[in-house]
Design a protein around this motif. Structure first.
Motif, PDB file in Angstrom:
ATOM      1  N   MET A  37       0.752  -1.453   0.008  1.00 35.96           N
ATOM      2  CA  MET A  37      -0.057   0.048  -0.027  1.00 35.96           C
ATOM      3  C   MET A  37       1.120   1.404   0.022  1.00 35.96           C
ATOM      4  SD  MET A  37      -3.202   0.713   2.570  1.00 35.96           S
ATOM      5  CE  MET A  37      -4.118  -0.941   1.948  1.00 35.96           C
ATOM      6  N   ALA A  38       0.479   2.275  -0.863  1.00 38.23           N
ATOM      7  CA  ALA A  38       1.430   3.453  -1.044  1.00 38.23           C
ATOM      8  C   ALA A  38       0.445   4.801  -0.377  1.00 38.23           C
ATOM      9  CB  ALA A  38       2.003   3.804  -2.393  1.00 38.23           C
ATOM     10  N   GLU A  39       1.286   5.852  -0.215  1.00 45.49           N
ATOM     11  CA  GLU A  39       0.368   6.967   0.497  1.00 45.49           C
ATOM     12  C   GLU A  39      -0.192   7.794  -0.735  1.00 45.49           C
ATOM     13  OE1 GLU A  39       3.808   6.125   0.614  1.00 45.49           O
ATOM     14  OE2 GLU A  39       4.638   7.043   2.307  1.00 45.49           O
ATOM     15  N   MET A  40       0.266   7.975  -1.798  1.00 43.52           N
ATOM     16  CA  MET A  40      -0.217   8.706  -2.874  1.00 43.52           C
ATOM     17  C   MET A  40       0.527   8.574  -4.064  1.00 43.52           C
ATOM     18  SD  MET A  40      -2.013  11.061  -3.663  1.00 43.52           S
ATOM     19  CE  MET A  40      -2.067  12.586  -4.939  1.00 43.52           C
ATOM     20  N   CYS A  41      -0.772   8.923  -5.214  1.00 45.58           N
ATOM     21  CA  CYS A  41      -0.061   8.694  -6.542  1.00 45.58           C
ATOM     22  C   CYS A  41      -0.867   9.792  -7.364  1.00 45.58           C
ATOM     23  CB  CYS A  41      -0.264   7.413  -7.060  1.00 45.58           C
ATOM     24  SG  CYS A  41       0.077   6.950  -8.895  1.00 45.58           S
TER      25      CYS A  41
END
Length: 263
Positions: free
Chosen positions: A64-68
């Motif tokens: 899971m990543a914070e932002m894109c």
């Protein structure tokens, strides 16, 4: 969907009934064994009251990543299609709440406030020392200026910087920036979580544009050519020599196909 060549799987999970494991995300994003994508996004109802919607965003490695940035533009267009609404909307991400608006096929995202700006830093690599600039535009980005983006060693140098101790434990994305003329740059990005070059990276485009404006004394908006061939626009407010606010990222968000898959 794809945003300037940065491609994503989007799933309507407003019922919150879909729970994906790391391995399932990896399989879905695999370009030979699944649908194929740089990342996967789940549309969910917002439970905190901070925004209209929430997302779960995964890079193709299943983390899971914070932002894109490009993912956010596609996500907003997906909301518009699913909800049949063209009004501005807001999305809660792990990096904070972002706002989206629409102008035809273009989507504009108001990114979270940039953080941890550090210009003219030095890093030791295997073959040489390198000057870099750092900025977090929702996720960490290291910006390196090059004379010719076509000749940039994106994979070799990008991998070294992404995994360098300076950026441990989380690592960093790496943007190779060529200045074409004042107000126009070209960017190639080695993306953390994809572990390779992507055709575009929205937060990287924003970081590259901001650093270019600060280092080269260029007034925004900045037009940015990405490896996928499209041009994105980055606008922002600069209040002093190292203070940037109200970052806006504008570009296309395109539907490629819809379907069903068994997992």
């Amino acid at each position: 969907m794809n945003g300037a060549g940065n491609d994503f799987i989007l799933i309507d999970n407003r019922t919150r009934s879909i729970l994906l494991s790391k391995e399932q995300v990896q399989r879905l994003c695999h370009r030979q064994r699944g649908i194929g994508a740089d990342g996967l996004l789940l549309l969910e109802t917002n439970l905190t009251g901070k925004a209209d919607w929430s997302w779960k965003f995964y890079n193709s490695d299943g983390e899971m990543a914070e932002m894109c940035g490009n993912g956010a533009r596609c996500f907003a267009a997906f909301i518009r299609k699913v909800i049949h609404c063209s009004s501005p909307t807001s999305i809660e991400t792990l990096a904070g709440v972002i706002h989206a608006s629409f102008d035809g096929d273009d989507v504009t995202i108001a990114l979270t406030e940039p953080e941890r700006l550090a210009l003219h830093q030095q890093i030791s690599l295997l073959a040489s020392n390198l000057t870099y600039h750092f900025l977090n535009t929702g996720v960490p980005h290291t910006v390196v200026f090059v004379d010719d983006a076509d000749q940039a060693m994106v994979h070799e140098i990008g991998r070294q910087i992404r995994n360098h101790d300076v950026f441990s434990p989380g690592g960093t994305n790496v943007d190779f920036v060529q200045i074409l003329r004042p107000g126009l740059i070209r960017v190639r990005t080695y993306e953390r979580g994809v572990e390779g070059e992507t055709l575009a990276c929205g937060t990287g485009v924003a970081a590259a544009a901001i650093v270019t404006a600060l280092v080269q004394k260029v007034t925004p908006p900045i037009s940015v050519q990405v490896q996928g061939g499209e041009t994105l626009s980055v606008d922002f407010t600069q209040t002093d020599v190292a203070s940037v606010h109200n970052v806006l990222l504008t570009g296309p968000a395109t539907f490629v196909f819809t379907g069903e898959i068994t997992i």
